[in-house]
Design a protein around this motif. Sequence first.
Motif, PDB file in Angstrom:
ATOM      1  N   ARG A 595       0.828  -1.206   0.000  1.00  0.00           N
ATOM      2  CA  ARG A 595       0.000   0.000   0.000  1.00  0.00           C
ATOM      3  C   ARG A 595       0.861   1.254   0.000  1.00  0.00           C
ATOM      4  NH1 ARG A 595      -4.659   1.442   4.545  1.00  0.00           N
ATOM      5  NH2 ARG A 595      -5.332   3.430   3.630  1.00  0.00           N
ATOM      6  N   THR A 596       2.026   1.195   0.605  1.00  0.00           N
ATOM      7  CA  THR A 596       2.955   2.327   0.636  1.00  0.00           C
ATOM      8  C   THR A 596       4.289   1.873   0.051  1.00  0.00           C
ATOM      9  OG1 THR A 596       3.574   1.737   2.905  1.00  0.00           O
ATOM     10  CG2 THR A 596       1.849   3.399   2.627  1.00  0.00           C
ATOM     11  N   PRO A 597       4.383   1.745  -1.274  1.00  0.00           N
ATOM     12  CA  PRO A 597       5.596   1.164  -1.873  1.00  0.00           C
ATOM     13  C   PRO A 597       6.851   1.996  -1.648  1.00  0.00           C
ATOM     14  CG  PRO A 597       4.145   2.078  -3.564  1.00  0.00           C
ATOM     15  CD  PRO A 597       3.376   2.113  -2.278  1.00  0.00           C
ATOM     16  N   ILE A 598       6.720   3.317  -1.592  1.00  0.00           N
ATOM     17  CA  ILE A 598       7.925   4.141  -1.436  1.00  0.00           C
ATOM     18  C   ILE A 598       8.517   3.949  -0.047  1.00  0.00           C
ATOM     19  CG2 ILE A 598       8.828   6.484  -1.492  1.00  0.00           C
ATOM     20  CD1 ILE A 598       6.645   7.227  -3.435  1.00  0.00           C
ATOM     21  N   ALA A 599       7.686   4.117   0.980  1.00  0.00           N
ATOM     22  CA  ALA A 599       8.179   3.971   2.353  1.00  0.00           C
ATOM     23  C   ALA A 599       8.636   2.545   2.621  1.00  0.00           C
ATOM     24  CB  ALA A 599       7.081   4.378   3.338  1.00  0.00           C
ATOM     25  N   THR A 600       7.890   1.589   2.133  1.00  0.00           N
ATOM     26  CA  THR A 600       8.266   0.190   2.341  1.00  0.00           C
ATOM     27  C   THR A 600       9.596  -0.129   1.682  1.00  0.00           C
ATOM     28  OG1 THR A 600       5.915  -0.377   2.390  1.00  0.00           O
ATOM     29  CG2 THR A 600       7.474  -2.177   2.096  1.00  0.00           C
ATOM     30  N   GLY A 601       9.809   0.402   0.480  1.00  0.00           N
ATOM     31  CA  GLY A 601      11.081   0.176  -0.200  1.00  0.00           C
ATOM     32  C   GLY A 601      12.248   0.784   0.544  1.00  0.00           C
TER      33      GLY A 601
END
Length: 1555
Positions: A595-601
């Motif tokens: 759901r939050t690909p940037i933060a998760t990455g």
Amino acid sequence: MRRSRLYTAKEDSAVLDSWTIRPELRTDQPWIQRNIPYKVCHTFVLDPKNKTDEQAYLPIRCSCGAEAEEHEIEFTRDPAIMEWNPSLHVRKHKGSCFGKIKFVEEDGTHQPDYVRISDDMMSKKSGCMRVMELLETRWRLPRPNLIISVTGGAQDFQCPPELEKRFKRGLAKAAKSTDAWIFTGGTNTGVMKLVGEAVRGTSFGSQIVTIGVTTWGIIKNREQLSITNERKLVRDYETKESKKGRGAFLDPNHTHFLLVDDGTQYKYGKEIKFRALLEQKLSERYREGNFTLPQICILVEGGPNSIKTLLETVKLGNPGLVIAGSGRSADVLAEAYKLSTPEEAFNNDGEKITIRVLSEKSIDQLNVVVSKKFPNMKPEDKDKLHREIIELLNYDKLLTIYELNDSKEFDLALLAALIRGNKDGTSSLASMKLAITWDRPNLADSLILPNSKFSEKEKSDLLRIAIIEDKPIFIKMMLDQGVDMKHFLTHGMLAELYNEIDKSVVCYKKLRKMSEGASTSPQKKKMKLSLIHIGTLMEEILEGTYQSHFCSNEFKDHEEDMLCRPFENPYDVMVFYAVLVESRDMAKLFWERSRTPIATGLIACKILRYLAQTQKNRLKRDDENEKKLKLCADEFESLSVGVMNQTFKDRNHQKELWMEVLLIKHRSLGNLDLVQLACTTDAINFIAQGAVQTLLTDIWLGQIHAAQHWIKIFIAACIPFIGPLAMMRFTKINDGSDPDAGGQVIQNLVISNKTKEVKVQLEERDTELELATLENGQEVETDAGQIPEEMTRKRKLTAWEKVWYFYSAPMVKFQYYVVSYLVFLAIFIYTLIFARPNSNNPKTGDWMSGSRYSGFEIYLLLYVLSTIPIEIIQIVEEVPKTLRMKLWRYMQDFFNIMDVLGIICFLAGFIVKAFGDSSFQIPVQGNLQLRNAHHILMIVSFLTYSIRLIQMFRMNSNMGPKIIMIQRMIVDLFFFIFLMIVFLIGYGVCAQALMNPNQGMHNSDSLKSNGSIVWEIIKRPYLHVFGELDLDGMHDELQRGHCTSASLADESCSLDTIQHDPIGQVHYYLVMGLLFVYLMFVNILLINLLIAIFSKSYEDIQADSDIFWKVQRSQMIQEYKEIPICPQPFSLLYHLFTFIRFIFRSCMGSFSDKAEEEEVDETAIYRVSMIEAESREEYQSKIEEDEEISTSTAYRDLKSELEAIKTMVRQAPAASSSGGPSPAPPNSVEVPLRPPSASKLTRIKPMRVHMDSRKSPYPNSDIERFEIPDNKVSWLVRYPEYAPVNYTAPEIADMTSDLVDPGEITLKTNIQFNKVNFSTVNNKGWTIDRTSHHGVYNVVDGIPQNPKGRTGIIGRGCLKRWGPNHAADTVVTRWHRNKHGEIVKIDGLPVLEFVAIFRPSFNEWAIPGGRVKPNERIFETIKREFSEEALANLSRPATEQASILEMLSEHFKLGITVYKGYVDDPRNTDNAWMETIAVNYHDSTGKSFSKFPLQSRSGQETESGSVGVQWIPIDHNLDLFANHEWIIEKVCYHRDAYNPIKEPKRKEIELWMTG
């Protein structure tokens, strides 16, 4: 998967101590002797065959088969005993035949284990347990996932070479991929030899466990395996035939041997029962729940008994695989299978099964085959064989025949037979588990999933197994099968997954320590992790910045209750799990659904770098794993940067949106925004990304307009209040907002109390779907890229706001602080240099006496004191939440260290000055007084503050990177100094010893003398480096060192005297020689080495220096955003006021809970998640397109090379002989080339760009386009000669409708490009989409510019709108069938056919489609255009029209979007172009779309411009309108259909290669 041990036997210490063999064998030898017996015949009973002539000189044999001298022990002979009985005449002996076999004829690297074992060991429970322990504990065999039992011919036989090759390769591949154990007869003959060659003839080698179960009595040279020396456990074994005898040799390619002994000799088949029981017990032992270990029997060649063996196997429910063509029994059984026919029957339990039945005619045909294969078989044996074959055919499900012409490889056929004949009750579930264990997704996809229906519980169980065993492909399968991750991933399930992590992962030891520390039991048990341990580890990895939910008090207090609770964002949690277990593919799979690909990455990047550093710090390093972890970390950072770049690119004109993505707080990530998270995780590439830097620039300027020059800002700052009002321009702010003084950019993005209404607006604004499923509650794809106008309404600043925003801007604060710092340094210089002690003038103060402080000193003190609160605030506001981590991150900055050192030295010197009149003296050389120490401390403080001045230059784009380079080169210089010290000390000590052999005679003060000697050792070689040789001084030193004090006094000792002295002469020349060598190494070698190191560092840093500078710039901006407006030392008053206010509020209790003050904005979270999801999909699509282009280019290059080789081959015969036969014509040898099968993407050509858009004349006119070379199409390429033709079709220019764009664009036309325009015509609202599928396009002088480049014409041509003209194309497909209704296939792939219409204006076939009208949804356009162009709906009666539209609505419910973007249309111009969404609707049965009344080809053109319609098969190269051919190829890719690739033209090749 973990194996269980049966039990651990207690070893006899006395026996163990008596052995001096290798450590790994000490526990095996006595254990085998005690627990693994074998049998020996101890009574000689004459074989009845020998009693016919007792007087003849024939070999006298015992009934056990051995001759008298072949008995291993002393035996008794009792003539009264007439019959040999094994139970009476065979005795068990302790194990003495075991160890390792060294085959003399081999190279000796492979030494299999062996043991001689009694045949009844598997018949008793205790014996079975000991055999299992032998395999597991003593031989340390890994747990099997499959048992392969190979049976067949024991004698050598001829097998077709191709079949033999496929069998060997497939067997080894299947065994290795499934971790199988292979059981054979073990001898070097027949099928056993074939299996041995299979496991040896591959790269898998001894990794495949191959166990030979052989009868001891039939082994040749078996006496070599008996123990003669108990300390030698490696037996030399010869396989050469020394003398002709009975039996067979062991095969050297097996890994283990069980030599079964029943006390007889030369009698075959004694191991059959033992082997069958062993295989059965192994299958039951490794049972998992209701599922036993799978096993399969392979029949290769073989005699009549082989069919019986196979029958006994299938009776137990195990599948059998017959290799047809290998000979004898296998061929007979394969022929019987072919001759039989399947019929339905019922078993004993009343279940319906399929059996195969032989007719009388088939039996006669089978008799012929049996007679041919077994010519000497007796009739009664033939009848028995027929009965066994008929019974075997009743197990149709368990019997599989593999033939040479089978398209499957042997390993796939073997595994497919196992899955087909699975004996467990829940066959599909067990088969799927096998496929996961074997990592065979192709089997699951082709054999299991199409014929299975799993329950939700079963799907969840399969997903859990796939995650634990790290099988990403199967994880994706289960997710595609509809597993709900929110339902699956509860807190308890996550804890279970963490408890199954492999021991090899880097974080395992740390987690184990945590679990052992929390355990109260002193015994070591299986690691039991709780989620609290995981949360603690995550916070440690992220240095305290990540506030884990698992470590909260709420979770700790209700941990048991929380185990059943699901996660809000399960995919994010699984990304963290995957990176902790070091599974890159699994982490990427879950990231694609996050759901939050940037933060998760970013967090995944930090975790992986932590694991890589942990791996690096271990004593036992794994450099390969460390490198993999670093690469994986860089990949996740690149993914986050890519998604953010895509967001920034697509929404550059919607600044509030992409800034909201950066600044929104993530509750699940410790309430951090992306910028803070990037700083925390050290994601420097993300910080250097364009969007982040743009945001930081906005923060840096505050509300000051970006067009203002810094000099103008500085001048305005010098004129208080009037300067900002009179000279500055400011940006507008959101209406009704009250932003803080820190330059916050996003203000009031969300309308209060309208969460649901705004969310509905977002869902209703964009109804154009990729899946085209708007009707009947189908899934809707929303565009979160639009914000209601009332959310971004702007207003101008008031005069007070201008003043406030100007002085609170970080850039203005930076200028003030720089000026105040320079003033501070100037006063500091004055006090150190020019302010001298003057007792006659008390007004100026006495600096050294300490009697009073001057005004300058007070100013300096106040300045230094004002820096202390700033540094404290900087430490407190560091992102980590623990003080230790805050201090650690604070001290990472070199300039922070300078600040601390400068403050300490200044305050210490200031305090010391108060004791300046004291008589206290420091006992250093000369008794240093306190006032002198004060002066030195002040000098050191000034030095640190002057160095800190460099920090001011970090904001400059030219100086900033240079400072980075200096910092990096200092590190190189630091390591270089260590290298130089080696030469410096070596030369210094030797030279000092040679020049001063009498050093101790001249000075009785040993401490002072030693100090001066050390100083000389260091000083002299160091000065030599810089060219200060001082030869005269060296001569004087040499003279003093070689003379006594008396000789020096009377000057009788001189340099000439020393040079004539033998010892002095040697010392002199040695010193000069050492000086020469030293200068050669240091000044030439080391200095040039240092230059080379600096050059290399410069080159390495140059590429990344800009990135590091941007990171330091971001730190500076964040620092100056938080500091007070007033510079030092006046900021001390601000800090004092803040402290008093804090004390007052604390006493009054007016602080409210921060969590209560911050309202959760669900609408903003929803909007940001949708933006990130869309950007991630677009970014991944872009990556796939780039891969397509790259792969396609490589394929075309390969194809061109092959064509060139074929041409050379055709021309070779003609060149070699003119009289020979002429070469075959090209068509006779042309082979249609297919793309590589490794990737389906190679089947798609890249889309042609600006081929049709540059054709002349322009459609329906005689206008010629300006000719454009291929390399001048792009706007990025300068083309001064470009003079396009201005053309707008007269019929378009004469239109006066308000829904058609005007002929010329002015300020009054009110067209807003790159936005969705709203207008009112005739009291009706219209919506016109002027955005592009490719993002923001350029608008030059108010006129849009074609994003794909020049076309040779400006204006609108025959298009109605400036900019993008949106259309929708409908690709209706079905399978092409022949007259018998069978699907036509080419190259094994089915052929599609699609509905095509003929456009006479362009004389080309095309896909039905047309323009999107205002206020019209994509789905409505698709129905309307298809009904008009393909069904001639406009010419039909109204009732029939309604019926057709209803039919289309029914059949057009589900479709896939195959393309969305630019169209290479001949109507395109520089200022107007076509864009489309192509949706494919497929009829797999061929019955649904056959009901459509397609328009007949009458030759009369309709309103849509088509004159005919028909189904066209895609079985040849097509020439379609615009880029429709490329769209058709993408449909073929999505449908796995045959795709003919068109031979490209020369121009097209160049364009494809350039993208």
